[in-house]
Design an enzyme around this catalytic site. Structure first.
Site, PDB file in Angstrom:
ATOM      1  N   LYS A  25       0.839  -1.205   0.000  1.00  0.00           N
ATOM      2  CA  LYS A  25       0.000   0.000   0.000  1.00  0.00           C
ATOM      3  C   LYS A  25       0.869   1.248   0.000  1.00  0.00           C
ATOM      4  O   LYS A  25       0.602   2.206  -0.746  1.00  0.00           O
ATOM      5  CB  LYS A  25      -0.917   0.005   1.225  1.00  0.00           C
ATOM      6  N   ASP A  52      -7.814   1.726  -0.485  1.00  0.00           N
ATOM      7  CA  ASP A  52      -6.968   2.917  -0.479  1.00  0.00           C
ATOM      8  C   ASP A  52      -6.485   3.289  -1.878  1.00  0.00           C
ATOM      9  O   ASP A  52      -6.446   4.463  -2.246  1.00  0.00           O
ATOM     10  CB  ASP A  52      -5.763   2.701   0.446  1.00  0.00           C
ATOM     11  N   ASN A  96     -10.765   6.562   4.408  1.00  0.00           N
ATOM     12  CA  ASN A  96      -9.911   6.566   5.599  1.00  0.00           C
ATOM     13  C   ASN A  96      -8.463   6.336   5.194  1.00  0.00           C
ATOM     14  O   ASN A  96      -7.686   5.734   5.921  1.00  0.00           O
ATOM     15  CB  ASN A  96     -10.371   5.488   6.589  1.00  0.00           C
ATOM     16  N   ARG A 130      -8.175  12.288  12.451  1.00  0.00           N
ATOM     17  CA  ARG A 130      -6.741  12.027  12.330  1.00  0.00           C
ATOM     18  C   ARG A 130      -6.011  13.355  12.081  1.00  0.00           C
ATOM     19  O   ARG A 130      -6.357  14.094  11.167  1.00  0.00           O
ATOM     20  CB  ARG A 130      -6.471  11.023  11.208  1.00  0.00           C
ATOM     21  N   SER A 181       5.123  10.280  10.021  1.00  0.00           N
ATOM     22  CA  SER A 181       6.077  10.444   8.925  1.00  0.00           C
ATOM     23  C   SER A 181       5.364  10.783   7.624  1.00  0.00           C
ATOM     24  O   SER A 181       6.004  11.231   6.663  1.00  0.00           O
ATOM     25  CB  SER A 181       6.899   9.169   8.751  1.00  0.00           C
ATOM     26  N   GLN A 182       4.049  10.567   7.562  1.00  0.00           N
ATOM     27  CA  GLN A 182       3.310  10.894   6.341  1.00  0.00           C
ATOM     28  C   GLN A 182       3.349  12.390   6.049  1.00  0.00           C
ATOM     29  O   GLN A 182       3.231  12.792   4.883  1.00  0.00           O
ATOM     30  CB  GLN A 182       1.865  10.410   6.446  1.00  0.00           C
ATOM     31  N   SER A 210       8.907   6.582  12.404  1.00  0.00           N
ATOM     32  CA  SER A 210       8.630   5.779  11.203  1.00  0.00           C
ATOM     33  C   SER A 210       9.585   6.125  10.066  1.00  0.00           C
ATOM     34  O   SER A 210       9.183   6.280   8.910  1.00  0.00           O
ATOM     35  CB  SER A 210       7.171   5.975  10.755  1.00  0.00           C
ATOM     36  N   ASP A 330       3.830  -0.293  11.846  1.00  0.00           N
ATOM     37  CA  ASP A 330       2.685  -1.089  11.397  1.00  0.00           C
ATOM     38  C   ASP A 330       2.903  -2.569  11.673  1.00  0.00           C
ATOM     39  O   ASP A 330       2.035  -3.253  12.227  1.00  0.00           O
ATOM     40  CB  ASP A 330       2.432  -0.866   9.903  1.00  0.00           C
ATOM     41  N   LYS A 357      -3.728   6.317  14.008  1.00  0.00           N
ATOM     42  CA  LYS A 357      -3.942   5.556  12.778  1.00  0.00           C
ATOM     43  C   LYS A 357      -5.449   5.402  12.542  1.00  0.00           C
ATOM     44  O   LYS A 357      -6.252   6.213  13.006  1.00  0.00           O
ATOM     45  CB  LYS A 357      -3.239   4.206  12.872  1.00  0.00           C
ATOM     46  N   GLU A 358      -5.831   4.323  11.828  1.00  0.00           N
ATOM     47  CA  GLU A 358      -7.247   4.117  11.520  1.00  0.00           C
ATOM     48  C   GLU A 358      -8.107   4.054  12.780  1.00  0.00           C
ATOM     49  O   GLU A 358      -9.304   4.352  12.753  1.00  0.00           O
ATOM     50  CB  GLU A 358      -7.420   2.834  10.693  1.00  0.00           C
ATOM     51  N   HIS A 405      -7.993  -2.463   9.143  1.00  0.00           N
ATOM     52  CA  HIS A 405      -7.506  -3.655   8.453  1.00  0.00           C
ATOM     53  C   HIS A 405      -6.426  -4.385   9.237  1.00  0.00           C
ATOM     54  O   HIS A 405      -6.424  -5.624   9.310  1.00  0.00           O
ATOM     55  CB  HIS A 405      -6.988  -3.276   7.070  1.00  0.00           C
ATOM     56  N   ARG A 406      -5.523  -3.643   9.860  1.00  0.00           N
ATOM     57  CA  ARG A 406      -4.425  -4.308  10.562  1.00  0.00           C
ATOM     58  C   ARG A 406      -4.890  -4.953  11.870  1.00  0.00           C
ATOM     59  O   ARG A 406      -4.362  -5.985  12.271  1.00  0.00           O
ATOM     60  CB  ARG A 406      -3.273  -3.329  10.787  1.00  0.00           C
ATOM     61  N   LYS A 436      -9.002  -2.605   2.813  1.00  0.00           N
ATOM     62  CA  LYS A 436      -8.169  -1.386   2.737  1.00  0.00           C
ATOM     63  C   LYS A 436      -6.813  -1.688   2.113  1.00  0.00           C
ATOM     64  O   LYS A 436      -6.276  -0.868   1.354  1.00  0.00           O
ATOM     65  CB  LYS A 436      -8.010  -0.802   4.140  1.00  0.00           C
TER      66      LYS A 436
END
Length: 674
Positions: A25, A52, A96, A130, A181-182, A210, A330, A357-358, A405-406, A436
Site C-alpha cells: 500500500k 486505499d 480513511n 486524524r 512520517s506521512q 517511522s 505497522d 492511525k485508523e 484492516h491491521r 483497505k
C-alpha cells in the site's frame, strides 16, 4: 473479500504452502501520485487493488489524469505538474486513506496556489479525527491557502488559490517529526512541483518517527527523477529545477506489513513444513521487512532471497522480547499478537503513532487481547502483553476490528490458540475492513491454514426436492463466509455425464465409474463438467430424474463420498442434500431439515424453470415431486428423513432471507461468544 458482518474462525493448528502477497500500500499510493504528477505515461505492474488505491485512482481521475489498465498492469497518464481542472471546484472523497489524504493535500495545495482553483478534501468520520495540523502549518509557510472546514488541525480541508500565485520556498520549511512520517512524505512528494531556481529545504523538528517509510519515499522519488539530499533525518533538500520524469515502467513489490501476518503464522504453526511467502524478500526497500529480525528474536526460523521468504517454527513457545518499534510501527502490531504464544512478557515501545492511525491501535489491541485472556498493560507509547496464564484461560471472544484492516489481520492469529493449549474459535467482527490493503487476506490465510477435521464446523440442510435447500444453503454460506457443498449437483453431474456417455440407467457399476471419474469444478454460481459450463444443463428435468435414481446406488454414493467430505475446509461448510446430516456429516454442528408443501414446491420449481426458458406444467411438476418424494423416503440406501437431532424448518411462507435468518439465529445460539 468477506463482505459479511462477522467471520467465525475455528481453532487452527498448522500452516503450509505458498502465499503470494498483494502489492505494498505504501509503495502503491506513492507511485500512483508520482505517476499522476509526472508528464507522460507510467506503466505500473502489480499495483495493490484495495480500498486505499481505488480512492487514490479516483482522485487522480478527478484532477485530470488518465487511468487505464487490465488488472495486472495500470497505466497512468500524468498531468505534467499542471492542474488541468483549475477552473472547477473539486470535492475529493478519500475515505480513511491516510496515504491519500496527506500527500494529496500537500501536492494539490501547491498546485492550486500556483494554477488557481478550489479543492475540498474529505474522508470518513475517522479520517476527520486524524491530525493534519502540522502538515497544514508547513503548507501555510509556503503561501498555500488551506482552510479547516471542521475542527482546527483535522480534515476536511479546503484548498484555494489564484492563477499565477507564488509558492514561497526561499526559507526552510519547518515540520514536526514526532506525529506522523506521512507529513514529511507529503512535503517531499509535493515540493518538486514548486520548481524554481533555488533548492528547497525541509527541516524536521524533534525526532522523526517511522523513518523507514521516509526511506521508501526517497527511493521512489529517485525513480521519478528527484534525488533528495539529506542530513540524516533532520534536513532534506530538493534540488533546484526539480521536475518529475515518468520512469515508463515500475514494479510494486509485495507489502512487507502484510507479510508480517504470514511470517508470524509460520513462526507459530509452521511445524510440519515451512510457509513460503512470495512477492517480497530480503531485498525489500520497505522498513517493515525488519519484522523478520523481531520474528527471529522470538524464535522463528527464516530463510529468504530476492522476492521470497520461507518461515517455520523454531523455538516453542516463542520467546518474549522487549523491542523499540519506531522502525516498523505497522508490522509491530503483529508482534502483539505473537506475544499470545510467547513465554513471559513482551514489551513494545515507541509506538505512539499507533494512536493516530485508523483507530487508536494501542487501546484497541489492549482491549481485544484482554478478551482472549491475555494480561495487557498499555501506556502513551507502549504496550506489554503476557499470554493467558494457562490453557483453560483462553476465552471464546468476539473481537472488534474497529474498521481497521491491521487489527483484523493481527487478531486472526489468535485462532492458532490450540498450539498454546487452548481450543476456542474466534469471531472477528466486520472482517471486510481488510479491503483497505489486502482484500483477499482471509481467503489467502485459509488457503494455507488447516486444522483437525472435527474442528471445522458444518451446517447441514437436508430436505425434499425443490424445498429450496440449495438456495438456503448458498445464502447461509455467503453470510458466514463459508464453503458450500451442493450434493445434489454432484448427483446431477453424475447423471448428466452418464447421459452424455450413453451409460445405461440400470448399469450400477458403470454409473459408479462415471461418478468416480467426474472432472467437476465449482466457481461461484457456475458448475463446470469436463471443462464446459453445465450450470443450466444440470437443472433439466430428465437430468434430475436420473439423478434421483443414481443417488440411491451404493456404487455411486461410495464414489462420491470422499469428494463430499473434501468440501469440509476452513473456516466452515454448509452442505445441502438429502442425507448430509444423517450419513455424510453425522457430527455436524447444526442440522436443519427443510420442508415445504408439495404445492408450494411445485410453484417454485415452475417459476425457476420458466425463468430459464424451460417449459413445464404445474400439475406435472407436482406429480413428479410427489413421486420423487416417495422414492426418496422409501429407498433402501440413505432414505430421506430428518436426523434425530435436526431442527425442522417449514419455509412454505418464508422468504429465503427469513429462512436464513432463522438458521443463523440457531447457529448463534449454539456458537456463543463472549
Amino acid at each position: 473479500m468477506f463482505d459479511i458482518p462477522h467471520l467465525d474462525v475455528p481453532p487452527l493448528r498448522r500452516v503450509a504452502g505458498t502465499v503470494r502477497l498483494p502489492g505494498s500500500k505504501s509503495i502503491s499510493n506513492r507511485v500512483l501520485l508520482l505517476a499522476g504528477l509526472s508528464e507522460g505515461i507510467t506503466e505500473i505492474h502489480d499495483l495493490l487493488d484495495s480500498d486505499d488505491t481505488q480512492v487514490m485512482l479516483e482522485a487522480l481521475r478527478q484532477i485530470g489524469c488518465g487511468v487505464a489498465g487490465d488488472g495486472a498492469v495500470t497505466q497512468v497518464r500524468g498531468i505534467g505538474g499542471r492542474l488541468r481542472t483549475a477552473a472547477q471546484r473539486l470535492v475529493l472523497h478519500l475515505g480513511n486513506a491516510g496515504t491519500a489524504m496527506r500527500p494529496l493535500a500537500a501536492a494539490l495545495a501547491l498546485l492550486v496556489t500556483r494554477d488557481g482553483g478550489e479543492i475540498e478534501l474529505r474522508g470518513v468520520a475517522r479520517m476527520h479525527e486524524r491530525p493534519i495540523g502540522d502538515l497544514v502549518d508547513a503548507l501555510r509557510q509556503l503561501g498555500a491557502q488551506v482552510e479547516y472546514l471542521g475542527h482546527d488541525g483535522f480534515p476536511p480541508l479546503l484548498l484555494r488559490g489564484q492563477a499565477g500565485g507564488a509558492v514561497h520556498t526561499g526559507a526552510p520549511i519547518r515540520l514536526r517529526g514526532d506525529v506522523s512520517s506521512q507529513f514529511l512524505t507529503a512535503l517531499l512528494l509535493a515540493l518538486p512541483l514548486a520548481g524554481g531556481a533555488q533548492p528547497i529545504v525541509i527541516e524536521v523538528d524533534g525526532e522523526l518517527i517511522s523513518k523507514p517509510y521516509v526511506e521508501i519515499t526517497l527511493a521512489l522519488l529517485q525513480r521519478f527523477g528527484i534525488v533528495v539530499q539529506r542530513d540524516g533525518f533532520e534536513r532534506f533538500t530538493i534540488p533546484a529545477g526539480s521536475r518529475y520524469r515518468a520512469p515508463q515502467r515500475i514494479h510494486v513489490e509485495g507489502d512487507a506489513s502484510s507479510a508480517s501476518y504470514f511470517i508470524a503464522a509460520g513462526a507459530i504453526a509452521g511445524v510440519e513444513a515451512p510457509l513460503r511467502i512470495e512477492g517480497v524478500g530480503l531485498d525489500s526497500i520497505q522498513g517493515d521487512i525488519r519484522f523478520i529480525d523481531a520474528a527471529q528474536a522470538m524464535g522463528a526460523r527464516v530463510t529468504g532471497g530476492p522476492g521470497w521468504i520461507e518461515v517455520r517454527r523454531g523455538a516453542w513457545p516463542l520467546q518474549a522480547v522487549t523491542l523499540d518499534c519506531n522502525h516498523m510501527p505497522d508490522a509491530a502490531m503483529t508482534l502483539a499478537a505473537m506475544a499470545l504464544y510467547a513465554s513471559g512478557r513482551t514489551r513494545l515501545t515507541h509506538i505512539g503513532s499507533w494512536r493516530v492511525k485508523e483507530t487508536d491501535r494501542i487501546a484497541a489491541m489492549a482491549a481485544e487481547l484482554r478478551k482472549l485472556g491475555a494480561t495487557v498493560v498499555d501506556g502513551a507509547d507502549f504496550i506489554e502483553v503476557e499470554p493467558p496464564a494457562s490453557p483453560d484461560r483462553w476465552r471464546r471472544a468476539a473481537l472488534h476490528t474497529y474498521d481497521d484492516h491491521r487489527m483484523a489481520m493481527c487478531l486472526s492469529l489468535a485462532a492458532f490458540n490450540p498450539l498454546a493449549g487452548g481450543h476456542v474459535p474466534v469471531r472477528l467482527l466486520d472482517p471486510r475492513c481488510v479491503g483497505k490493503t489486502f482484500p483477499d487476506y482471509f481467503e489467502t490465510l485459509f488457503g494455507v491454514a488447516s486444522t483437525d477435521t472435527p474442528d471445522i464446523p458444518v451446517i447441514t440442510v437436508d430436505g425434499p426436492t425443490a424445498s429450496g435447500k440449495g438456495t438456503l444453503a448458498s445464502t447461509v454460506a455467503a453470510r458466514l463466509g463459508w464453503h458450500q457443498l451442493d450434493s445434489g449437483a454432484l448427483y446431477r453431474a453424475t447423471a448428466l455425464a452418464a447421459m452424455r456417455r450413453d451409460v445405461a440407467a440400470d448399469d450400477a457399476d458403470a454409473l459408479g465409474r462415471v461418478a468416480a471419474s467426474l472432472a467437476l469444478r465449482f466457481e461461484a454460481d457456475t458448475v463446470w463438467l469436463d471443462g464446459a459450463d453445465v450450470t443450466l444443463a444440470l437443472r433439466h428435468e430428465e437430468v434430475g430424474k436420473l439423478a434421483s435414481h443414481v443417488s440411491a446406488l451404493p456404487a455411486v454414493r461410495q464414489a462420491l463420498h470422499a469428494l463430499q467430505l473434501s468440501f469440509r475446509r476452513v473456516p466452515g461448510l454448509v452442505a445441502d442434500g438429502r442425507d448430509m446430516g444423517t450419513v455424510v456429516f453425522p457430527d455436524a454442528s447444526l442440522k436443519v431439515f427443510l420442508t415445504a408443501s408439495a404445492a408450494m414446491r411445485a410453484e417454485r420449481r415452475l417459476k425457476q424453470l420458466i425463468s430459464k426458458g424451460i417449459s413445464a406444467t404445474l400439475p406435472d411438476l407436482r406429480a413428479e415431486l410427489e413421486a420423487r418424494d416417495a422414492r426418496d423416503v422409501n429407498r433402501a440406501v440413505s432414505p430421506l428423513k430428518p436426523a434425530p437431532d435436526a431442527l425442522q424448518l417449514d419455509n412454505s411462507s418464508l422468504t429465503i432471507e427469513q429462512s436464513a435468518d432463522r438458521v443463523l439465529q440457531w447457529w448463534n445460539e449454539r456458537y456463543v461468544f463472549d
